[in-house]
Write a protein that holds these residues in place. Structure first.
Motif, PDB file in Angstrom:
ATOM      1  N   PHE A  67     -27.600 -14.775  -4.356  1.00 35.46           N
ATOM      2  CA  PHE A  67     -27.998 -13.382  -4.513  1.00 35.46           C
ATOM      3  C   PHE A  67     -27.016 -12.484  -3.759  1.00 35.46           C
ATOM      4  N   ALA A  68     -26.876 -11.237  -4.229  1.00 32.45           N
ATOM      5  CA  ALA A  68     -26.025 -10.262  -3.551  1.00 32.45           C
ATOM      6  C   ALA A  68     -26.689  -8.898  -3.598  1.00 32.45           C
ATOM      7  N   ILE A  69     -26.812  -8.257  -2.450  1.00 31.84           N
ATOM      8  CA  ILE A  69     -27.396  -6.917  -2.351  1.00 31.84           C
ATOM      9  C   ILE A  69     -26.270  -5.905  -2.192  1.00 31.84           C
ATOM     10  N   SER A  70     -26.420  -4.765  -2.846  1.00 32.38           N
ATOM     11  CA  SER A  70     -25.383  -3.737  -2.768  1.00 32.38           C
ATOM     12  C   SER A  70     -26.014  -2.352  -2.904  1.00 32.38           C
ATOM     13  N   ARG A  71     -25.321  -1.364  -2.382  1.00 34.52           N
ATOM     14  CA  ARG A  71     -25.816   0.019  -2.441  1.00 34.52           C
ATOM     15  C   ARG A  71     -24.823   0.868  -3.216  1.00 34.52           C
ATOM     16  N   ASP A  72     -25.338   1.712  -4.102  1.00 34.33           N
ATOM     17  CA  ASP A  72     -24.519   2.695  -4.813  1.00 34.33           C
ATOM     18  C   ASP A  72     -24.994   4.069  -4.349  1.00 34.33           C
TER      19      ASP A  72
END
Length: 125
Positions: free
Chosen positions: A68-73
């Motif tokens: 899994f990978a979490i990211s913010r835009d």
């Protein structure tokens, strides 16, 4: 108060991928940590991943690390969770959360003050 709305859940076969998105009603302060938790039937809500507010560093539960990978835009006011190599045990309702935990409390659901309504993820053949 910021409101959170999750999307992107669904049914996927084992080994497949899904991308969850958490949309915030307004631009969240940079001093807010964003996290994903999940809850399977009959189980307690458990930490999945988070972006820590002071550094922007990502943290993961051991069960999802490497998958899994979490990211913010920031431009879109969203926090996404890319889920790859999904397993049946990943089946749960996934929740987005916002709060101001200290680093040692990042994985504690009780620390987060704002929650989305949840989105169902089902991994099954």
């Amino acid at each position: 108060q910021v409101q959170l709305v999750e999307s992107g859940g669904g049914l996927v076969q084992p080994g497949g991928s899904l991308r969850l998105s958490c949309a915030a009603s307004e631009r969240a302060s940079s001093d807010i940590s964003m996290a994903w938790f999940r809850q399977a039937p009959g189980m307690e809500r458990e930490f999945v991943a988070a972006l820590f507010r002071r550094t922007g560093n990502a943290y993961y539960a051991d069960s999802v690390k490497g998958r899994f990978a979490i990211s913010r835009d920031s431009a879109k006011n969203t926090v996404d969770l890319q889920m790859n190599s999904l397993k049946p045990e990943d089946t749960a309702v996934y929740y987005c959360a916002a709060g101001r935990p200290i680093l040692s409390a990042l994985r504690l659901s009780s620390i987060y003050s704002t929650w989305g309504q949840g989105t169902q993820v089902t991994v099954s053949a």
